[in-house]
Design an enzyme around this catalytic site. Structure first.
Site, mmCIF file in Angstrom:
data_model
loop_
_atom_site.group_PDB
_atom_site.id
_atom_site.type_symbol
_atom_site.label_atom_id
_atom_site.label_comp_id
_atom_site.label_asym_id
_atom_site.label_seq_id
_atom_site.Cartn_x
_atom_site.Cartn_y
_atom_site.Cartn_z
ATOM 1 C CB ALA A 1 -3.162 3.329 1.315
ATOM 2 C CB SER B 1 -0.896 0.027 1.245
ATOM 3 O OG SER B 1 -0.144 0.415 2.390
ATOM 4 C CG ASP B 2 1.367 5.806 -1.408
ATOM 5 O OD1 ASP B 2 2.331 5.991 -0.641
ATOM 6 O OD2 ASP B 2 1.186 6.482 -2.436
ATOM 7 C CB ALA B 3 2.474 6.497 3.421
#
Length: 773
Positions: free
Chosen positions: A304, A300-302
């Site tokens: 997310a 995931s992105d940070a």
């Protein structure tokens, strides 16, 4: 943040095996090693392998500081490293990010390998976007080179430098197609076109990852998918993308990156058509794994996953974790307490099948084994400095900057400049001598002291005594500061007490006293990138006013633009004789700009996006549909031409080139066959120079209407004076197939294809190919 980052510890009973476990046996087959290790892991250890934490260093604390008296958010920040280390010792951390010190990576790796029950090494990730110590031109500038081989070489160097300090994995390349220049992250990608974007994506993956040797990184293309289509160009806002655009525009770079072997994919923050991308099973499983054949792991992105609750999609953090991993997300990137820490309880409660957990863990372990971390977990600290300081790396950065510069205008052939005719040159603009702004955003381990500015590049060639430098107008600061500035002591800003009136007067006086003025305008590096979207494309502050006053002196003016997006250059395009787009050109950028201005190199960069006249036109793309009354396309707005200021693929040269004999090896093919299109390109000048030859097509009819023209091939070539070369391009299923909303499938139509080869997207389509069933 709690001291254990919300993790429950796994069993810490030390085993004393009589024989080496299979997973530690380098001679055993990879599946057997993974199976053996997985069979030994607790639920908590499995969830830990799927958790990646930021590890942010803290400043040295004053003696006697009472941490407990601080506000909770300050206390959490100061306690964060210790909390990560505590969780790591419990076997509940699989990866850490944002660490770039070799001693620290080795320290944490030693904890993972020597102080945990199973000794599973950590995976260290970092944003190695366009260089580590050696900074290459920003990604959109690299794309402007239209040279995949050079881009691959640059990212190979970036990987070598990052791996030297213990980094294993980069959250790059960013391969989101960007068609709205208000979006700040346009600077990180390859522009608006899926074919150019796919070629650049594959080149970056090959450069970063290669065969995953000791000097390579796991490549992590991002953000799946449609992130660049955020409403209004506003970072993090939701995206509504039609199926046709999704498959024909946004997916191709990901398909190419996966084809090049990308080991990781990063999911996106935003909602895609109403479903958050980080828990979208159709996207992460049906599209990514089944359609595109991706075999690696998804991160995931940070934050997310935690954001799924914020987005009012998940009920709570346990629901967020279960829905994300069930959708196909393998690892959570977390700033603090991880949602994935709830996975063991979800399995115990029957809300998650342990097989789903195991499948994700298996992918993470496979990446660690492929990197050789179980045999060689530590970086060689003694070798790091020599790799980071390698002079040959800076030479490639200079070559990359040379090839990325785009000459937008050159009326009267004012460029290249003749040094022997110049006794004094005024260099105007704060960006002309800003080392930090030469580098662009998304760099963290840079050494600004070795960065060459535009002013320094000109001084080295013309002599300091012949340069009149004036900083001139201040560059208007952001209303909302960049969060990245807090961690960068090298940030350049206009002083708060700056007197614009006085400084502009000085700039005008310098121009009046000089034979020529080089005016450098644009945006600072923190006005591009993440959280740097803009509502306007105007030059910040009073740069436009200053430019007009300098030109009014009568001194010839050359305009150099430093930016990661197109800016409003309508006035300049009508009044300034020469305009050079320099982007954020990197460590050796100033040398490249000066060399180009003085004719040491001939510019051959080409625009990777359409340059609008005004922000009100965006999004403006070259590959639009013909639609109703196409003959009135240029008059859609009643007060402004609805045409670009500079077209996609545009870029001028100091040389001249002649295109002739555009031909095709057959007039008719059947669906599935391939024709070959050829063109003769001759350098009709007296100097060596590069040219970027571009092939465009238009499909006249079929199951769906198709854009008025589409890029389907390109080649960057070097030709000597008078040299002629014949270039060939295939036209077959790969180039002629598309996804049709009418049939809901990929297809190639029985149709007629118009074809043109030339220097930009306005090249005439002069020959045809009939495609029959």
């Amino acid at each position: 943040m709690s001291s254990n980052l919300n993790h429950a510890p796994g069993s810490q009973t030390m085993e004393e095996p009589l024989t080496t476990p299979v997973y530690q046996d380098a001679s055993a087959a990879l599946p057997e090693r993974i199976d053996d290790l997985l069979s030994r892991m607790t639920l908590e250890e499995k969830a830990g392998q799927l958790t990646q934490y930021f590890y942010v260093g803290v400043p040295e604390l004053p003696e006697g500081l009472d941490i407990e008296s601080l506000p909770p958010e300050h206390r959490a920040f100061l306690e964060q490293p210790a909390a990560v280390e505590s969780a790591l010792k419990q076997g509940c951390v699989g990866s850490a990010l944002f660490i770039r010190d070799v001693a620290l990576t080795n320290k944490l790796q030693r904890i993972a390998v020597e102080q945990t029950r199973l000794g599973i090494p950590l995976l260290f990730g970092f944003d190695v976007v366009h260089g580590f110590r050696t900074i290459f031109p920003a990604p959109v500038a690299l794309a402007a080179s239209w040279n995949p081989e050079l881009i691959e070489q640059a990212q190979t160097i970036a990987a070598r430098e990052a791996r030297a300090v213990g980094i294993h994995w980069t959250f790059a390349p960013m391969i989101d197609v960007a068609r709205d220049p208000r979006w700040g992250r346009i600077v990180e990608g390859a522009g608006e076109d899926p074919v150019l974007g796919a070629a650049v994506a594959a080149a970056q993956v090959r450069g970063f990852q290669g065969e995953l040797g000791q000097d390579r990184l796991l490549a992590g293309p991002k953000h799946l998918v449609g992130y660049g289509a955020a409403r209004g160009g506003r970072d993090y806002d939701d995206a509504e993308v039609s199926d046709s655009e999704l498959w024909n525009v946004y997916v191709p770079p990901f398909r190419a990156a996966i084809g090049a072997g990308a080991a990781n994919i990063m999911s996106a923050y935003m909602d895609l058509n109403g479903v958050p991308a980080s828990a979208n099973r159709w996207l992460l499983t049906d599209v990514l794994r089944h359609e595109l054949g991706f075999k690696g792991f998804v991160v995931s992105d940070a934050n997310a996953v935690r954001s799924l609750e914020t987005q009012h999609f998940a009920k709570d953090q346990t629901d967020a974790a279960v829905r994300a991993i069930t959708a196909g997300l393998d690892m959570e990137m977390a700033m603090s307490d991880a949602a994935f820490a709830n996975l063991p309880d979800a399995v115990t409660a029957g809300h998650l099948d342990e097989g789903v957990l195991d499948a994700a863990v298996r992918r993470i372990l496979e990446a660690k084994f492929r990197l050789g971390l179980f045999e060689n977990p530590f970086a060689d600290a003694s070798a790091a400095a020599g790799i980071l300081d390698a002079a040959e790396h800076r030479d490639v950065a200079r070559a990359a900057a040379d090839q990325s510069l785009v000459l937008l205008k050159n009326a009267g052939h004012i460029l290249p400049l003749s040094p022997e005719r110049l006794t004094s040159v005024a260099v105007i603009g704060q960006l002309a001598d800003s080392q930090r702004d030469m580098l662009g955003p998304w760099v963290f381990e840079h050494d600004t002291s070795e960065t060459v500015t535009i002013l320094q590049g000109l001084q080295a060639r013309l002599g300091e005594e012949n340069i009149l430098y004036a900083q001139g107008a201040g560059i208007l600061e952001r209303k909302f500061p960049s969060p990245f500035d807090q961690a960068d002591p090298t940030i350049t800003a206009t002083p708060g007490d700056w007197d614009d009136d006085t400084e502009i007067d000085r700039a005008v006086a310098a121009a009046r006293a000089a034979d020529l003025a080089v005016v450098v305008v644009g945006q600072r590096q923190n006005q591009a990138g993440e959280k740097a979207s803009t509502a306007t494309l105007d030059l910040p502050g009073r740069q436009q006013e200053q430019l007009e006053r300098v030109l009014a002196t009568g001194t010839p003016v050359v305009l150099v633009v430093v930016s990661g997006r197109p800016l409003d250059l309508r006035w300049a395009s009508e009044n300034v004789p020469a305009i050079l787009q320099a982007w954020y050109p990197g460590t050796r950028g100033g040398d490249a700009v000066a060399a180009t201005l003085l004719g040491e190199t001939s510019p051959a960069g080409r625009l990777p996006f359409t340059w609008p006249r005004h922000v009100g036109q965006v999004p403006l793309v070259y590959a639009h549909q013909r639609t109703f009354e196409p003959h009135e396309q240029s008059t859609r707005y009643f007060e402004e031409e609805s045409t670009p200021l500079f077209p996609f693929g545009h870029g001028l040269s100091y040389a001249t080139f002649e295109y002739s004999e555009v031909r095709i090896d057959r007039d008719t093919i059947t669906v599935g066959d391939t024709a070959v299109v050829s063109v003769d390109v001759r350098n009709t000048s007296d100097r060596f120079a590069d040219e970027v030859t571009q092939l465009y097509i238009h499909q006249r009819h079929g199951a769906s209407s198709r854009p008025i023209r589409e890029l389907k091939g390109f080649q960057r070539i070097t030709l000597g004076p008078g040299e002629l070369r014949t270039l060939t391009f295939p036209l077959g299923p790969e180039q002629l197939s598309y996804w049709s909303a009418a049939t809901r499938t990929d297809r190639q139509d029985e149709t007629t294809i118009d074809i043109g080869i030339g220097p930009d997207s306005t090249t005439p389509l002069t020959i045809t190919l009939d495609v029959r069933a």
